[in-house]
Design an enzyme around this catalytic site. Sequence first.
Site, mmCIF file in Angstrom:
data_model
loop_
_atom_site.group_PDB
_atom_site.id
_atom_site.type_symbol
_atom_site.label_atom_id
_atom_site.label_comp_id
_atom_site.label_asym_id
_atom_site.label_seq_id
_atom_site.Cartn_x
_atom_site.Cartn_y
_atom_site.Cartn_z
ATOM 1 N N ARG A 20 0.941 -1.073 0.110
ATOM 2 C CA ARG A 20 -0.119 0.227 0.017
ATOM 3 C C ARG A 20 0.795 1.244 0.021
ATOM 4 N NH1 ARG A 20 -3.800 -0.880 4.930
ATOM 5 N NH2 ARG A 20 -4.374 1.485 4.557
ATOM 6 N N GLY A 106 7.662 -3.492 13.146
ATOM 7 C CA GLY A 106 8.252 -2.265 12.593
ATOM 8 C C GLY A 106 7.392 -1.086 11.936
ATOM 9 N N ASP A 107 6.365 -1.376 11.756
ATOM 10 C CA ASP A 107 5.116 -0.313 11.311
ATOM 11 C C ASP A 107 4.475 0.454 12.609
ATOM 12 O OD1 ASP A 107 3.563 -2.506 11.632
ATOM 13 O OD2 ASP A 107 3.063 -2.415 9.403
ATOM 14 N N ASN A 232 0.498 1.569 7.175
ATOM 15 C CA ASN A 232 0.720 0.882 6.213
ATOM 16 C C ASN A 232 0.366 1.792 4.773
ATOM 17 O OD1 ASN A 232 0.656 -1.747 7.350
ATOM 18 N ND2 ASN A 232 -1.225 -0.729 8.303
ATOM 19 N N ARG A 321 22.413 25.327 6.325
ATOM 20 C CA ARG A 321 22.726 24.131 5.925
ATOM 21 C C ARG A 321 23.652 23.312 6.832
ATOM 22 N NH1 ARG A 321 24.335 24.937 0.089
ATOM 23 N NH2 ARG A 321 24.712 22.281 0.284
ATOM 24 N N LYS A 339 26.403 27.439 4.629
ATOM 25 C CA LYS A 339 26.657 26.082 4.647
ATOM 26 C C LYS A 339 28.205 25.496 4.862
ATOM 27 C CE LYS A 339 28.709 23.965 1.608
ATOM 28 N NZ LYS A 339 30.111 23.198 1.415
ATOM 29 N N TYR A 354 25.351 34.275 0.207
ATOM 30 C CA TYR A 354 25.860 32.856 0.268
ATOM 31 C C TYR A 354 27.257 32.750 0.949
ATOM 32 C CZ TYR A 354 27.559 28.109 -0.744
ATOM 33 O OH TYR A 354 28.071 26.931 -0.423
ATOM 34 N N TYR A 375 33.785 26.723 -4.674
ATOM 35 C CA TYR A 375 34.018 25.470 -5.561
ATOM 36 C C TYR A 375 34.362 25.593 -6.615
ATOM 37 C CZ TYR A 375 32.346 20.995 -7.788
ATOM 38 O OH TYR A 375 32.292 19.670 -8.345
#
Length: 454
Positions: A20, A106-107, A232, A321, A339, A354, A375
């Site tokens: 499901r 587990g569910d 489920n 971040r 970040k 940034y 980068y």
Amino acid sequence: MTAAGTPLAIVILAAGKGTRMKSDLHKVLHPIAGRPMLEHLLENAAQLSPERQVVVAGHGREQLEAALGARATIALQEPQLGTGHAVLMAREALSGFHGDVLILYGDVPFVRAETMRAMLERLHGVEDPPVVVLGFEPDDPLQYGRIVADGDRISWMVEHKDASEEQRVVRLCNSGLMAVRSHDLFTLLDRVGNDNSQGEYYLTDIVNIASSDNRYCAVVITDDPDEVAGINSREELAQAEARWQLRRRKQAMAEGATLVAPETVWFSWDTQLGRDVTVEPNVVFGPGVSVADGVTLHAFSHLEGATLESGVSVGPYARLRPGTVLRKGARVGNFVEIKKAVLGEGAKANHLTYLGDAEVGANANIGAGTITCNYDGYFKHRTVIGDRAFIGSNSALIAPVRIGADAIVAAGSAVSRDVAEGELRLVRAEQLVKPGWADSFHDAMKRKKADKQQ
């Protein structure tokens, strides 16, 4: 180890296909509050210090092995012939174990450690029952199996599909969770048959078998039916998320945080908030966020993997971040993304910035539109900005680069070499002025457009 000092083993049933869910991800690995539902259950079970943990798997076994590593033994159930058959598959993993066995699903991820303890305590209580079942009384019994009991003694258990109309009137339902004495578990399971509407081996039948032997099986009833709600489908997953978030919001406010619009704030499973924190509407916490006292989180901000010291202000519309550290009194404003960077005490980045792979000194000011170019297409490089440095608007700091303390980078500069302490760095192309050029250009283009329209 249980309260009675008896060794404990945990058996978690997770062999269902989860059709499901309509997902390639194993059902019990779907996250709630940023954490797989199975991990929520394991964390609660860990409070009881089990000696062994067994997860019964079928479809998606490899995913469970990768997620759990050495923390649990994986027992394979193939084919799936019912819950009783599933527990039988744990026999080898429990070889030589003598103690209590707690059977979980587990569910069904939010069973409290307190509830598990209550089941185990009852297992060692009056009449020394071989099996204790966790029951609940939902508003609507739906398709749940029923427990017929006299006091807390179970006289009969039946699955909904096999229940008579008289039995379906009973409101006490079976959660499926059980505490069983290890020396009884497999002896009883070996006596379970599959003469029922599904042709399956039901775990509940061990109670009926023990009861037919005139043994006292007991039921413990949880006062919170949501605790045993199974998941489920995607809809039920969303409902579980909503219930978890509601509880966490109440906890945050009870512990001294102000949530301006609680229903719009979304927490992660591990979010830490100090006192006198103000959280405005539509703030989202990803995993790994720690917020100290007196912090203000303005609207529409997203935080993940960030550490905020006292007096910090963030947002609105900010994104923090992983690896972000904001020291005491630092300020991050609207449309700023950070970040793997540290903002020193009292440092400010208030607009459209940034900062990645960077270290910003105390009381430094980062002007609007500033970016760290971290980068080069292959590697990440760091930018270090000294205390009290002033970075003018629309500057590009091309890493690796260091800006000294008290230095000034003029607006619009593209800095690719280190700037010494107290230095002014101005990196701009020379401005060229041609008087009247723009008027001539506009006149020429207007004539050209008019000629094309004729």
